[in-house]
Design a protein around this motif. Structure first.
Motif, PDB file in Angstrom:
ATOM      1  N   UNK A 106      33.898   0.060 -10.617  1.00  0.00           N
ATOM      2  CA  UNK A 106      34.965  -0.863 -10.242  1.00  0.00           C
ATOM      3  C   UNK A 106      34.616  -2.299 -10.622  1.00  0.00           C
ATOM      4  N   UNK A 107      33.383  -2.713 -10.367  1.00  0.00           N
ATOM      5  CA  UNK A 107      32.958  -4.070 -10.733  1.00  0.00           C
ATOM      6  C   UNK A 107      33.060  -4.293 -12.240  1.00  0.00           C
ATOM      7  N   UNK A 108      32.625  -3.309 -13.024  1.00  0.00           N
ATOM      8  CA  UNK A 108      32.701  -3.468 -14.480  1.00  0.00           C
ATOM      9  C   UNK A 108      34.144  -3.479 -14.969  1.00  0.00           C
ATOM     10  N   UNK A 109      34.990  -2.682 -14.344  1.00  0.00           N
ATOM     11  CA  UNK A 109      36.406  -2.667 -14.700  1.00  0.00           C
ATOM     12  C   UNK A 109      37.056  -4.028 -14.430  1.00  0.00           C
ATOM     13  N   UNK A 110      36.713  -4.623 -13.301  1.00  0.00           N
ATOM     14  CA  UNK A 110      37.274  -5.927 -12.943  1.00  0.00           C
ATOM     15  C   UNK A 110      36.847  -7.031 -13.908  1.00  0.00           C
ATOM     16  N   UNK A 111      35.588  -6.991 -14.334  1.00  0.00           N
ATOM     17  CA  UNK A 111      35.066  -8.078 -15.163  1.00  0.00           C
ATOM     18  C   UNK A 111      35.165  -7.841 -16.659  1.00  0.00           C
ATOM     19  N   UNK A 123      23.920  -2.208   0.495  1.00  0.00           N
ATOM     20  CA  UNK A 123      24.350  -3.297   1.378  1.00  0.00           C
ATOM     21  C   UNK A 123      24.628  -4.610   0.652  1.00  0.00           C
ATOM     22  N   UNK A 124      24.690  -4.581  -0.680  1.00  0.00           N
ATOM     23  CA  UNK A 124      25.095  -5.776  -1.418  1.00  0.00           C
ATOM     24  C   UNK A 124      26.611  -5.922  -1.399  1.00  0.00           C
ATOM     25  N   UNK A 125      27.055  -7.167  -1.467  1.00  0.00           N
ATOM     26  CA  UNK A 125      28.474  -7.492  -1.547  1.00  0.00           C
ATOM     27  C   UNK A 125      28.722  -8.216  -2.861  1.00  0.00           C
ATOM     28  N   UNK A 126      29.737  -7.762  -3.570  1.00  0.00           N
ATOM     29  CA  UNK A 126      30.218  -8.471  -4.767  1.00  0.00           C
ATOM     30  C   UNK A 126      31.588  -9.029  -4.415  1.00  0.00           C
ATOM     31  N   UNK A 127      31.776 -10.343  -4.642  1.00  0.00           N
ATOM     32  CA  UNK A 127      32.992 -11.045  -4.251  1.00  0.00           C
ATOM     33  C   UNK A 127      33.737 -11.466  -5.515  1.00  0.00           C
ATOM     34  N   UNK A 128      34.957 -10.979  -5.644  1.00  0.00           N
ATOM     35  CA  UNK A 128      35.804 -11.251  -6.807  1.00  0.00           C
ATOM     36  C   UNK A 128      37.052 -12.012  -6.404  1.00  0.00           C
ATOM     37  N   UNK A 129      37.569 -12.774  -7.363  1.00  0.00           N
ATOM     38  CA  UNK A 129      38.869 -13.420  -7.223  1.00  0.00           C
ATOM     39  C   UNK A 129      39.633 -13.158  -8.510  1.00  0.00           C
ATOM     40  N   UNK A 130      40.891 -12.792  -8.380  1.00  0.00           N
ATOM     41  CA  UNK A 130      41.680 -12.528  -9.574  1.00  0.00           C
ATOM     42  C   UNK A 130      43.145 -12.354  -9.276  1.00  0.00           C
ATOM     43  N   UNK A 131      43.923 -12.338 -10.336  1.00  0.00           N
ATOM     44  CA  UNK A 131      45.360 -12.157 -10.178  1.00  0.00           C
ATOM     45  C   UNK A 131      45.778 -10.700 -10.344  1.00  0.00           C
ATOM     46  N   UNK A 132      44.844  -9.836 -10.769  1.00  0.00           N
ATOM     47  CA  UNK A 132      45.131  -8.428 -10.916  1.00  0.00           C
ATOM     48  C   UNK A 132      45.876  -8.059 -12.178  1.00  0.00           C
ATOM     49  N   UNK A 133      46.221  -9.053 -12.997  1.00  0.00           N
ATOM     50  CA  UNK A 133      46.996  -8.785 -14.207  1.00  0.00           C
ATOM     51  C   UNK A 133      46.106  -8.522 -15.423  1.00  0.00           C
ATOM     52  N   UNK A 134      44.956  -9.176 -15.467  1.00  0.00           N
ATOM     53  CA  UNK A 134      44.094  -9.084 -16.644  1.00  0.00           C
ATOM     54  C   UNK A 134      42.658  -9.358 -16.203  1.00  0.00           C
ATOM     55  N   UNK A 135      41.734  -8.559 -16.654  1.00  0.00           N
ATOM     56  CA  UNK A 135      40.343  -8.770 -16.253  1.00  0.00           C
ATOM     57  C   UNK A 135      39.824 -10.135 -16.692  1.00  0.00           C
ATOM     58  N   UNK A 136      40.412 -10.724 -17.726  1.00  0.00           N
ATOM     59  CA  UNK A 136      39.957 -12.047 -18.169  1.00  0.00           C
ATOM     60  C   UNK A 136      40.282 -13.124 -17.152  1.00  0.00           C
ATOM     61  N   UNK A 137      41.132 -12.796 -16.182  1.00  0.00           N
ATOM     62  CA  UNK A 137      41.475 -13.736 -15.121  1.00  0.00           C
ATOM     63  C   UNK A 137      40.701 -13.450 -13.838  1.00  0.00           C
ATOM     64  N   UNK A 138      39.702 -12.594 -13.918  1.00  0.00           N
ATOM     65  CA  UNK A 138      38.904 -12.240 -12.744  1.00  0.00           C
ATOM     66  C   UNK A 138      37.590 -13.004 -12.771  1.00  0.00           C
ATOM     67  N   UNK A 139      37.237 -13.534 -11.613  1.00  0.00           N
ATOM     68  CA  UNK A 139      36.022 -14.331 -11.465  1.00  0.00           C
ATOM     69  C   UNK A 139      35.099 -13.626 -10.479  1.00  0.00           C
TER      70      UNK A 139
END
Length: 162
Positions: A106-111, A123-139
């Protein structure tokens, strides 16, 4: 949209896999991570948790209500998880508590826009922000580890509460 991926903490070995509880180490990891998440997540964040015992115990350390979601079970697909989370809906914050390898995919798909074998530590947390339209807009905003959160030498870092 804010999306947090939280891999369950360390668990005991055994069978059936779905009923493996957290180890003592895992309980400590989950508590450290939950303390941080408690300050990072808004009060109205939606929390979705795999039905496995170790993910429920990990989520319980946060002290908030959550929904058990069969789509986060062991062997689930990242695309299904994104749909369940409502990825791309403005203003939503969602925390997913799940398993490897799904969270890594999932993390690789998002980025990157494609599934790759990425490893997320327990127990690690990965925090993403995005618009859900394009992975290039995911941080990727942060990766948080209980080994860092519990380390005394970090007390002097800027922004760290004493």
């Amino acid at each position: 949209m804010q999306l947090f991926l939280w891999r369950h903490a360390d668990a005991l070995t055994g069978s059936p896999d779905r009923e493996r509880p957290l180890s003592e180490k895992g309980k400590k990891e989950a508590a450290l991570t939950a303390d941080w998440l408690g300050t990072a997540l808004p009060a109205d964040a939606r929390i979705l948790v795999s039905p496995a015992l170790r993910t429920r115990q990990t989520a319980n350390s946060l002290g908030r209500s959550y929904d058990i979601h069969a789509g986060l079970a062991i062997g689930s697909k990242p695309e299904d998880i994104l749909a369940a989370a409502g990825w791309g809906k403005a203003g939503k914050t969602v925390l997913l508590v799940g398993h490897q390898p799904m969270l890594g995919y999932l993390a690789s798909l998002l980025l990157c826009g494609k599934k790759q074998e990425w490893h997320i530590e327990r127990s690690n947390v990965w925090w993403f922000e995005g618009d859900g339209k394009d992975y290039r807009n995911t941080i990727l905003k942060a990766v948080i580890s209980p080994s860092i959160l519990g380390h005394d030498s970090l007390a002097s870092l800027p922004g760290k509460k004493s």
